[in-house]
Scaffold this motif. Sequence first.
Motif, mmCIF file in Angstrom:
data_model
loop_
_atom_site.group_PDB
_atom_site.id
_atom_site.type_symbol
_atom_site.label_atom_id
_atom_site.label_comp_id
_atom_site.label_asym_id
_atom_site.label_seq_id
_atom_site.Cartn_x
_atom_site.Cartn_y
_atom_site.Cartn_z
ATOM 1 N N TRP A 2 0.838 -1.154 -0.115
ATOM 2 C CA TRP A 2 0.240 0.032 -0.042
ATOM 3 C C TRP A 2 0.821 1.275 0.083
ATOM 4 C CZ3 TRP A 2 0.070 3.606 4.229
ATOM 5 C CH2 TRP A 2 -1.111 4.749 3.753
ATOM 6 N N LEU A 3 1.835 1.350 0.679
ATOM 7 C CA LEU A 3 2.625 2.387 0.994
ATOM 8 C C LEU A 3 3.453 2.859 -0.275
ATOM 9 C CD1 LEU A 3 3.791 4.843 2.807
ATOM 10 C CD2 LEU A 3 5.430 3.507 3.588
ATOM 11 N N ARG A 4 4.078 1.507 -0.833
ATOM 12 C CA ARG A 4 4.669 1.764 -2.204
ATOM 13 C C ARG A 4 3.879 2.415 -3.293
ATOM 14 N NH1 ARG A 4 6.921 -3.031 -1.800
ATOM 15 N NH2 ARG A 4 5.596 -3.808 -3.047
ATOM 16 N N GLY A 5 2.548 1.875 -3.209
ATOM 17 C CA GLY A 5 1.668 2.271 -4.288
ATOM 18 C C GLY A 5 1.297 3.828 -4.026
ATOM 19 N N LEU A 6 1.261 4.216 -2.822
ATOM 20 C CA LEU A 6 0.941 5.725 -2.338
ATOM 21 C C LEU A 6 2.241 6.570 -2.683
ATOM 22 C CD1 LEU A 6 -1.381 7.152 -0.925
ATOM 23 C CD2 LEU A 6 0.144 7.055 1.111
ATOM 24 N N LEU A 7 3.245 5.968 -2.420
ATOM 25 C CA LEU A 7 4.410 6.951 -2.859
ATOM 26 C C LEU A 7 4.734 7.039 -4.365
ATOM 27 C CD1 LEU A 7 6.850 5.767 0.085
ATOM 28 C CD2 LEU A 7 5.375 8.057 -0.029
ATOM 29 N N ALA A 8 4.336 5.880 -5.039
ATOM 30 C CA ALA A 8 4.504 6.189 -6.366
ATOM 31 C C ALA A 8 3.257 7.231 -6.867
ATOM 32 C CB ALA A 8 3.995 4.765 -7.017
ATOM 33 N N GLU A 9 2.243 7.311 -6.289
ATOM 34 C CA GLU A 9 1.212 8.568 -6.998
ATOM 35 C C GLU A 9 1.898 9.926 -6.297
ATOM 36 O OE1 GLU A 9 -2.502 7.500 -5.317
ATOM 37 O OE2 GLU A 9 -2.425 5.520 -6.581
ATOM 38 N N ARG A 10 2.421 9.695 -5.034
ATOM 39 C CA ARG A 10 2.573 11.247 -4.270
ATOM 40 C C ARG A 10 4.188 10.952 -4.075
ATOM 41 N NH1 ARG A 10 -1.754 13.207 -0.531
ATOM 42 N NH2 ARG A 10 -3.555 12.609 -1.567
ATOM 43 N N PRO A 11 4.862 11.271 -4.965
ATOM 44 C CA PRO A 11 6.495 11.087 -4.586
ATOM 45 C C PRO A 11 7.035 12.090 -3.384
ATOM 46 C CG PRO A 11 6.195 11.263 -7.056
ATOM 47 C CD PRO A 11 4.809 11.309 -6.242
ATOM 48 N N THR A 12 7.381 11.431 -2.553
ATOM 49 C CA THR A 12 7.968 12.091 -1.419
ATOM 50 C C THR A 12 9.074 11.578 -0.717
ATOM 51 O OG1 THR A 12 5.463 11.883 -0.773
ATOM 52 C CG2 THR A 12 6.841 12.585 1.026
ATOM 53 N N THR A 13 9.846 12.420 -0.243
ATOM 54 C CA THR A 13 11.142 11.968 0.544
ATOM 55 C C THR A 13 10.795 11.793 1.794
ATOM 56 O OG1 THR A 13 12.241 14.026 -0.683
ATOM 57 C CG2 THR A 13 13.283 12.748 1.245
ATOM 58 N N VAL A 14 11.251 10.170 2.164
ATOM 59 C CA VAL A 14 10.783 9.510 3.246
ATOM 60 C C VAL A 14 11.998 9.113 3.948
ATOM 61 C CG1 VAL A 14 9.766 7.753 4.256
ATOM 62 C CG2 VAL A 14 8.812 8.690 2.214
ATOM 63 N N VAL A 15 12.172 9.301 5.326
ATOM 64 C CA VAL A 15 13.061 8.656 6.105
ATOM 65 C C VAL A 15 12.113 7.710 7.163
ATOM 66 C CG1 VAL A 15 14.791 8.865 8.214
ATOM 67 C CG2 VAL A 15 14.498 10.528 6.371
ATOM 68 N N LEU A 16 12.415 6.488 6.844
ATOM 69 C CA LEU A 16 11.622 5.216 7.395
ATOM 70 C C LEU A 16 12.423 4.510 8.491
ATOM 71 C CD1 LEU A 16 9.330 3.098 7.408
ATOM 72 C CD2 LEU A 16 10.703 1.853 5.505
ATOM 73 N N VAL A 17 12.160 4.723 9.665
ATOM 74 C CA VAL A 17 12.890 4.007 10.725
ATOM 75 C C VAL A 17 12.113 2.684 11.017
ATOM 76 C CG1 VAL A 17 13.274 3.731 13.280
ATOM 77 C CG2 VAL A 17 13.848 5.913 12.194
ATOM 78 N N THR A 18 12.992 1.694 10.995
ATOM 79 C CA THR A 18 12.168 -0.008 10.963
ATOM 80 C C THR A 18 13.606 -0.601 11.380
ATOM 81 O OG1 THR A 18 11.367 -1.547 9.792
ATOM 82 C CG2 THR A 18 13.271 -0.504 8.529
ATOM 83 N N HIS A 19 12.850 -1.732 12.349
ATOM 84 C CA HIS A 19 13.782 -2.788 12.679
ATOM 85 C C HIS A 19 13.563 -4.014 11.858
ATOM 86 C CE1 HIS A 19 10.563 -3.350 15.465
ATOM 87 N NE2 HIS A 19 10.318 -4.402 14.894
ATOM 88 N N ASP A 20 12.773 -4.124 10.820
ATOM 89 C CA ASP A 20 12.444 -4.961 10.047
ATOM 90 C C ASP A 20 13.181 -4.913 8.798
ATOM 91 O OD1 ASP A 20 11.269 -6.906 8.148
ATOM 92 O OD2 ASP A 20 9.210 -6.220 8.801
ATOM 93 N N VAL A 21 14.154 -5.843 8.712
ATOM 94 C CA VAL A 21 15.049 -6.045 7.472
ATOM 95 C C VAL A 21 14.413 -6.083 6.122
ATOM 96 C CG1 VAL A 21 17.095 -6.936 6.272
ATOM 97 C CG2 VAL A 21 17.057 -6.544 8.769
ATOM 98 N N ASP A 22 13.342 -6.678 5.783
ATOM 99 C CA ASP A 22 12.353 -7.161 4.851
ATOM 100 C C ASP A 22 11.795 -5.831 4.740
ATOM 101 O OD1 ASP A 22 12.799 -9.673 4.337
ATOM 102 O OD2 ASP A 22 11.031 -10.407 5.695
ATOM 103 N N GLU A 23 11.323 -5.042 5.643
ATOM 104 C CA GLU A 23 10.566 -3.869 5.431
ATOM 105 C C GLU A 23 11.564 -2.994 4.637
ATOM 106 O OE1 GLU A 23 7.565 -2.504 8.145
ATOM 107 O OE2 GLU A 23 8.885 -0.857 8.694
ATOM 108 N N ALA A 24 12.885 -2.874 5.282
ATOM 109 C CA ALA A 24 13.807 -1.798 4.812
ATOM 110 C C ALA A 24 14.053 -1.987 3.379
ATOM 111 C CB ALA A 24 15.243 -1.947 5.705
ATOM 112 N N LEU A 25 14.207 -3.531 3.095
ATOM 113 C CA LEU A 25 14.648 -3.849 1.738
ATOM 114 C C LEU A 25 13.433 -3.671 0.669
ATOM 115 C CD1 LEU A 25 16.975 -6.751 2.171
ATOM 116 C CD2 LEU A 25 17.437 -4.470 1.700
#
Length: 255
Positions: free
Chosen positions: A180-203
Amino acid sequence: MTAAAGAHAIPDVLAVRDLKKSYGDVHVLDGIDLDVAPDEVLAVLGPSGCGKSTLLRLLAGLEPVDAGEIRIGDEEVGGPSPDRPMVAQGATLFPWLSLRGNLEWGPRATGHADPAAAADELLEATALTGFADVRPGQLSGGMRQRAAIAQVLANRPPVLLLDEPFGALDAQTRLRMHEWLRGLLAERPTTVVLVTHDVDEALLLGDRLALLSARPSHVVERIDVPFGAERARSTLSDPGFVALKARVLDLVLSA
Ligand SMILES: Nc1ncnc2c1ncn2[C@@H]1O[C@H](COP(=O)(O)OP(=O)(O)OP(=O)(O)O)[C@@H](O)[C@H]1O
Ligand SMILES: [Mg+2]
């Protein structure tokens, strides 16, 4: 940093230089350097307690830095701004407002010409149109996080700061949220800093990774993520993904 490369270089949208922060005797950030290009998603990984949330709060301008500099374009960050909202760990919506009320709040506060239309667009983007009149307490965890992100995107901020936005969700819901977030950012390009401890999520979401050391933290590794916009659930079993994940996990565990 591209800005130093010459007069025609486009400055990185977000530049962090030698950022330091302590709380009393607790030395948290020990000279963080980061560059995030326009519309890039930078995923920040690091051991628990290393200062990831602290870093985001400084980027959001919610707390003063002890030393160093944060610049967005030509401006130094000196306080909070609706241009770089942060969705905090365990983010909450206003519990007394309906979902529609929550989504109209930002546009209304900033004098948007048509807050109801802005909310309609966000309800559609979050696939929550049928829940417009429901209070946040009646939504599922995944719906609430989608709505919390949508709420801060209402004013189309150029920079979005996300602190483990899907950390409290089950694995399947998290995967759906990534798509969902990938689709949203494709529609609304935004610079994002995403903190996560989930390596899958990061990749799955990051264009680049920055790996922080244990406290007092600094950036120990920067990694370009070579998977393009077509990333999907199936990417998880791609041999290149599996190999990079193993490498990142090793780095995280030894950080
Ligand atoms: N307002 C504060 N006052 C005092 N100490 C604080 C404050 N905020 C954070 N700290 C300390 O700073 C350190 C870093 O905290 P922070 O929440 O930034 O880590 P984190 O990397 O986000 O951790 P986690 O992965 O568990 O979310 C911790 O030792 C924490 O106790
Ligand atoms: Mg944190």
